[in-house]
Design an enzyme around this catalytic site. Structure first.
Site, mmCIF file in Angstrom:
data_model
loop_
_atom_site.group_PDB
_atom_site.id
_atom_site.type_symbol
_atom_site.label_atom_id
_atom_site.label_comp_id
_atom_site.label_asym_id
_atom_site.label_seq_id
_atom_site.Cartn_x
_atom_site.Cartn_y
_atom_site.Cartn_z
ATOM 1 N N GLY A 29 0.851 -1.191 0.000
ATOM 2 C CA GLY A 29 0.000 0.000 0.000
ATOM 3 C C GLY A 29 0.881 1.234 0.000
ATOM 4 N N SER A 45 9.381 3.413 -1.168
ATOM 5 C CA SER A 45 9.197 1.983 -1.431
ATOM 6 C C SER A 45 9.886 1.152 -0.348
ATOM 7 C CB SER A 45 9.829 1.663 -2.794
ATOM 8 O OG SER A 45 9.788 0.289 -3.039
ATOM 9 N N GLU A 76 4.212 2.105 -6.871
ATOM 10 C CA GLU A 76 2.960 2.488 -7.531
ATOM 11 C C GLU A 76 2.924 3.969 -7.894
ATOM 12 O OE1 GLU A 76 1.107 0.466 -8.787
ATOM 13 O OE2 GLU A 76 1.039 -1.358 -7.582
ATOM 14 N N HIS A 95 -3.741 4.164 -1.388
ATOM 15 C CA HIS A 95 -3.858 2.836 -2.011
ATOM 16 C C HIS A 95 -3.716 1.795 -0.896
ATOM 17 C CE1 HIS A 95 -3.056 -0.811 -4.058
ATOM 18 N NE2 HIS A 95 -1.751 -0.742 -3.964
HETATM 19 ZN ZN LIG Z 1 -0.497 -2.424 -3.942
#
Ligand SMILES: [Zn+2]
Length: 217
Positions: A29, A45, A76, A95
């Site tokens: 996420g 990340s 992402e 996310h």
């Molecule tokens: Zn993800």
């Protein structure tokens, strides 16, 4: 850069909340916000949520060029940039990999409005975007397309959710309501066929929320 400094703190605070509430776990996420039109602050990340500090945040422009930050941005990042470019009204994106909503994402089924809070907050279903590989530009395009010009959230097939808002608080509320609605829908399915709210009733609830919710002025 005052807005950016405040944004770093906000993203970290909300990252801790989504982790504590189980909407995200470990390093999966990610969150971002857009303190300026062409500038976004995103989580790095691969760093566990509980360890995140404001100095770990990455500041980039909407072309993905890093302006500040010692870590690699979330994998992402393309998803966040694609949505910000398509939607000027979006100022924050969360996310999640929350469990019950992801169950719907695995079934590739929309989450229909079955509770009043879902109808009030979304005014309709949360759609499932087409499958694409995590971190890919293809995933970013599918998600942005499914979100459209006025959507508040989408499910990423076999993956999780993306919730957007004019603030991180708004995106978080949407992430919470999606997860709660997905859980309730699954349980009610065990009891039989759930009664979903009709389009007309959903619209009335949405209107009520927009016009009358909260304290009177
Ligand atoms: Zn993800």
């Amino acid at each position: 850069m005052k807005g950016v400094e405040k944004a770093r703190e906000e993203v970290v605070n909300f990252a801790h909340i989504v982790s504590r509430e189980g909407l995200c776990f470990s390093t999966w996420g990610n969150l971002s916000c857009r303190p300026e039109k062409d500038r976004t602050v995103i989580t790095p990340s691969g760093i566990p949520y509980e360890d995140l500090q404001p100095a770990d945040m990455i500041v980039l422009n909407l072309d993905g060029v890093v302006e500040e930050g010692r870590w690699k941005p979330s994998t992402e990042l393309p998803l966040h940039l694609e949505i910000y470019k398509a939607r000027e009204d979006v100022k924050a994106i969360i996310h999640t990999h929350s469990k019950y909503a992801t169950a719907f994402a695995v079934a590739r089924r929309e989450i229909a409005p079955a509770t009043e809070e879902m109808a009030q907050l979304f005014g309709g279903s949360v759609p499932a975007a087409e499958y694409a590989f995590p971190g890919s530009q293809e995933l970013a395009v599918h998600a942005s397309r499914a979100l459209g010009k006025s959507g508040f959230a989408v499910l990423l097939a076999n993956h999780g959710t993306v919730c957007v808002g004019a603030s991180l608080a708004e995106a978080l509320l949407r992430a919470r309501v999606i997860e709660r609605s997905a859980e309730i829908l699954l349980w009610s399915t065990l009891l039989g066929d759930p009664f979903l709210l009709s389009n007309g009733e959903t619209s009335k609830l949405r209107d009520l929320f927009l016009k009358h919710y909260g304290q009177e002025e």
